[in-house]
Design a protein around this motif. Sequence first.
Motif, PDB file in Angstrom:
ATOM      1  N   VAL A   1     -66.102   8.370  24.234  1.00 52.60           N
ATOM      2  CA  VAL A   1     -67.180   8.685  25.176  1.00 52.60           C
ATOM      3  C   VAL A   1     -66.982   7.910  26.475  1.00 52.60           C
ATOM      4  O   VAL A   1     -67.201   8.441  27.572  1.00 52.60           O
ATOM      5  CB  VAL A   1     -68.556   8.377  24.558  1.00 52.60           C
TER       6      VAL A   1
ATOM      7  N   ILE B   1     -65.636  15.856  20.363  1.00 52.32           N
ATOM      8  CA  ILE B   1     -67.009  15.541  20.785  1.00 52.32           C
ATOM      9  C   ILE B   1     -67.774  16.845  20.966  1.00 52.32           C
ATOM     10  O   ILE B   1     -67.465  17.648  21.855  1.00 52.32           O
ATOM     11  CB  ILE B   1     -67.014  14.732  22.096  1.00 52.32           C
TER      12      ILE B   1
ATOM     13  N   LEU C   1     -73.395  13.194  24.536  1.00 54.89           N
ATOM     14  CA  LEU C   1     -72.329  12.963  25.510  1.00 54.89           C
ATOM     15  C   LEU C   1     -72.902  12.762  26.902  1.00 54.89           C
ATOM     16  O   LEU C   1     -72.524  11.815  27.605  1.00 54.89           O
ATOM     17  CB  LEU C   1     -71.359  14.150  25.509  1.00 54.89           C
TER      18      LEU C   1
END
Length: 302
Positions: free
Chosen positions: A74, A178, A184
């Motif tokens: 991330v 992801i 996110l």
Amino acid sequence: MSATELAAGARTSYLAARHLVLILLVIVVWAFNFIVVRASVEEMPPILLTGLRFTLVAALLLPFARRPERMGPVIGVAISMGILHFICMFTAMGSGAPVAPLAIIAHLNVPISSALAAVFLGDRMGPWRMGGMALAIFGVAIMSFEPAVLTYASAMLLALAAALFWAMGNVQAKYYGITDVLGLNAYMALFSAPPLLILSLLIEPGSAASITEATWRGWLGVAYMGIMVTVFGYTVWFTLIQRYSVNVVTPWILLTPCVVALMGWWFLNEPLTWRIATGGLIALIGVGVVVIRRPQYADRAT
């Protein structure tokens, strides 16, 4: 939304009327962001503006977001998509360059994502997607001969760099699997805001003073970018992406540069010349070919 509804939506080749209205509203919101940023950078420098945008986004989304299982990926996406992309894009938009070619160049993140995915993820390009990429490059080449584009060549290169950084983040998110879009966006904002604000204080003269001196228009711009562009826009966008096939939803985003061009002409008195119109149309057709023939990636941002 139930699994049955999602499956039915995925089989549908057209948008329901209410969803078409929503996606057209998102396109208008995202297009108008080019006008908002142009006005906002007159009161706040671009890096500071980006940092304040992410501060607001983090404050709005973090209470509802799940903590990512792995923070490293991330943070990597935040560096590419959050910090580097927006520094380049907002600096380009604040240069006074015409907004229509900037918007078109920004959408090159689609073919660039495909090229990077072919290199790093082993995705097969295929003749259609390679042809679409060549067409997009040809369209941008036509625009590059426009005197206004040549005058702001550095801004156009920044927009191209912004598209590259967005594509890099796109491929990173795909590589690490992801899929939690809310998480996110929330944690990308959290990890992007502090370095952007610190960087602004270090390299942008008068950034601290501009926080107190900015009028309501500057702060309204920050609110618009955080609430309308990010929270509203991405919520609607990814909800529709989950409900319908990507190839049903994503091509609509190609209307955004067209709306930007009209808004630039209306609000900023920017001429829409034949080179920008022709080159832009060719570039968008090329991007459209890549969109229809590509794997599923998350797109865009302004």
